[in-house]
Motif scaffolding. Structure first.
Motif, PDB file in Angstrom:
ATOM      1  N   GLY A  58     107.632  77.051 115.628  1.00 40.96           N
ATOM      2  CA  GLY A  58     107.396  78.452 115.306  1.00 40.96           C
ATOM      3  C   GLY A  58     106.971  78.612 113.867  1.00 40.96           C
ATOM      4  O   GLY A  58     106.757  77.637 113.147  1.00 40.96           O
ATOM      5  N   THR A  59     106.852  79.872 113.462  1.00 45.33           N
ATOM      6  CA  THR A  59     106.463  80.224 112.101  1.00 45.33           C
ATOM      7  C   THR A  59     107.518  81.174 111.548  1.00 45.33           C
ATOM      8  O   THR A  59     107.956  82.083 112.266  1.00 45.33           O
ATOM      9  CB  THR A  59     105.086  80.920 112.108  1.00 45.33           C
ATOM     10  OG1 THR A  59     104.128  80.013 112.655  1.00 45.33           O
ATOM     11  CG2 THR A  59     104.664  81.333 110.707  1.00 45.33           C
ATOM     12  N   GLU A  60     107.935  80.950 110.303  1.00 41.33           N
ATOM     13  CA  GLU A  60     108.946  81.802 109.694  1.00 41.33           C
ATOM     14  C   GLU A  60     108.486  82.273 108.323  1.00 41.33           C
ATOM     15  O   GLU A  60     107.901  81.502 107.562  1.00 41.33           O
ATOM     16  CB  GLU A  60     110.282  81.058 109.586  1.00 41.33           C
ATOM     17  CG  GLU A  60     110.798  80.705 110.962  1.00 41.33           C
ATOM     18  CD  GLU A  60     112.174  80.093 111.023  1.00 41.33           C
ATOM     19  OE1 GLU A  60     112.828  80.265 112.056  1.00 41.33           O
ATOM     20  OE2 GLU A  60     112.600  79.438 110.050  1.00 41.33           O
ATOM     21  N   VAL A  61     108.726  83.559 108.039  1.00 36.98           N
ATOM     22  CA  VAL A  61     108.423  84.100 106.724  1.00 36.98           C
ATOM     23  C   VAL A  61     109.696  84.679 106.118  1.00 36.98           C
ATOM     24  O   VAL A  61     110.497  85.311 106.806  1.00 36.98           O
ATOM     25  CB  VAL A  61     107.299  85.162 106.747  1.00 36.98           C
ATOM     26  CG1 VAL A  61     105.974  84.544 107.157  1.00 36.98           C
ATOM     27  CG2 VAL A  61     107.628  86.335 107.620  1.00 36.98           C
ATOM     28  N   ILE A  62     109.870  84.428 104.839  1.00 34.76           N
ATOM     29  CA  ILE A  62     111.035  84.895 104.099  1.00 34.76           C
ATOM     30  C   ILE A  62     110.673  86.222 103.452  1.00 34.76           C
ATOM     31  O   ILE A  62     109.629  86.345 102.811  1.00 34.76           O
ATOM     32  CB  ILE A  62     111.438  83.856 103.032  1.00 34.76           C
ATOM     33  CG1 ILE A  62     111.755  82.515 103.709  1.00 34.76           C
ATOM     34  CG2 ILE A  62     112.623  84.351 102.204  1.00 34.76           C
ATOM     35  CD1 ILE A  62     111.755  81.339 102.751  1.00 34.76           C
ATOM     36  N   VAL A  63     111.548  87.220 103.630  1.00 33.30           N
ATOM     37  CA  VAL A  63     111.312  88.550 103.091  1.00 33.30           C
ATOM     38  C   VAL A  63     112.465  88.899 102.156  1.00 33.30           C
ATOM     39  O   VAL A  63     113.631  88.814 102.543  1.00 33.30           O
ATOM     40  CB  VAL A  63     111.202  89.598 104.223  1.00 33.30           C
ATOM     41  CG1 VAL A  63     110.869  90.960 103.670  1.00 33.30           C
ATOM     42  CG2 VAL A  63     110.163  89.165 105.262  1.00 33.30           C
ATOM     43  N   ASN A  64     112.136  89.285 100.921  1.00 38.75           N
ATOM     44  CA  ASN A  64     113.191  89.588  99.958  1.00 38.75           C
ATOM     45  C   ASN A  64     113.687  91.028 100.111  1.00 38.75           C
ATOM     46  O   ASN A  64     113.230  91.775 100.985  1.00 38.75           O
ATOM     47  CB  ASN A  64     112.732  89.283  98.525  1.00 38.75           C
ATOM     48  CG  ASN A  64     111.649  90.222  98.011  1.00 38.75           C
ATOM     49  OD1 ASN A  64     111.425  91.306  98.544  1.00 38.75           O
ATOM     50  ND2 ASN A  64     110.971  89.796  96.964  1.00 38.75           N
ATOM     51  N   ALA A  65     114.625  91.432  99.254  1.00 36.40           N
ATOM     52  CA  ALA A  65     115.243  92.756  99.350  1.00 36.40           C
ATOM     53  C   ALA A  65     114.241  93.886  99.185  1.00 36.40           C
ATOM     54  O   ALA A  65     114.468  94.990  99.672  1.00 36.40           O
ATOM     55  CB  ALA A  65     116.352  92.887  98.310  1.00 36.40           C
ATOM     56  N   ASP A  66     113.136  93.626  98.516  1.00 35.04           N
ATOM     57  CA  ASP A  66     112.106  94.643  98.324  1.00 35.04           C
ATOM     58  C   ASP A  66     111.127  94.699  99.498  1.00 35.04           C
ATOM     59  O   ASP A  66     110.159  95.465  99.466  1.00 35.04           O
ATOM     60  CB  ASP A  66     111.332  94.380  97.026  1.00 35.04           C
ATOM     61  CG  ASP A  66     112.223  94.502  95.805  1.00 35.04           C
ATOM     62  OD1 ASP A  66     113.110  95.384  95.792  1.00 35.04           O
ATOM     63  OD2 ASP A  66     112.044  93.715  94.864  1.00 35.04           O
ATOM     64  N   GLY A  67     111.350  93.849 100.515  1.00 35.44           N
ATOM     65  CA  GLY A  67     110.468  93.826 101.678  1.00 35.44           C
ATOM     66  C   GLY A  67     109.208  93.017 101.471  1.00 35.44           C
ATOM     67  O   GLY A  67     108.258  93.130 102.228  1.00 35.44           O
ATOM     68  N   VAL A  68     109.205  92.165 100.444  1.00 43.26           N
ATOM     69  CA  VAL A  68     108.010  91.386 100.121  1.00 43.26           C
ATOM     70  C   VAL A  68     108.148  89.959 100.657  1.00 43.26           C
ATOM     71  O   VAL A  68     109.180  89.309 100.464  1.00 43.26           O
ATOM     72  CB  VAL A  68     107.775  91.357  98.595  1.00 43.26           C
ATOM     73  CG1 VAL A  68     106.580  90.479  98.243  1.00 43.26           C
ATOM     74  CG2 VAL A  68     107.565  92.768  98.066  1.00 43.26           C
TER      75      VAL A  68
END
Length: 116
Positions: A58-68
């Motif tokens: 699969g593919t995973e993206v990390i999103v920080n507290a600011d939604g970035v």
């Protein structure tokens, strides 16, 4: 505000059957659930635990507290570390391709509960 963000994630975690969508400004997509097993063609939000516990398919993206989005979406890396103040969007099959085609590092993502 970190407390607000944590409260919002906790509210979402308590409603696993409520449809959630990820808004990227370009395309909206339905999320299959939060902290559930990533099944075929699923998009899952993982939050509030150390890692996603997923396999490499699969593919995973990390999103920080600011939604970035803080990483470049890459296929074939599983069990991503989840930031304590953010979350990971994890896609398999069609949703893995969707992440690769539509999300890039620096994109802003908004999670929202839908009424449908």
């Amino acid at each position: 505000d970190m407390d607000w963000f944590r409260a919002e994630v906790q509210k979402l975690l308590k409603k696993p059957t409520t449809p959630i969508k990820a808004e990227t400004g370009v395309k909206d997509v339905k999320v299959n659930g939060i902290n559930i097993v990533r099944s075929t063609d699923y998009l899952v939000v993982y939050a509030g635990k150390p890692t996603t516990g997923t396999n490499q398919y699969g593919t995973e993206v990390i999103v920080n507290a600011d939604g970035v989005v803080t990483n470049t979406p890459t296929y074939g890396k599983g069990n991503t570390a989840i930031p304590s103040n953010g979350y990971v969007l994890s896609g398999h099959g069609k949703m893995s391709k969707w992440l690769l085609d539509n999300i890039k590092k620096g994109d802003k993502i908004n999670l929202s509960v839908t009424s449908k």
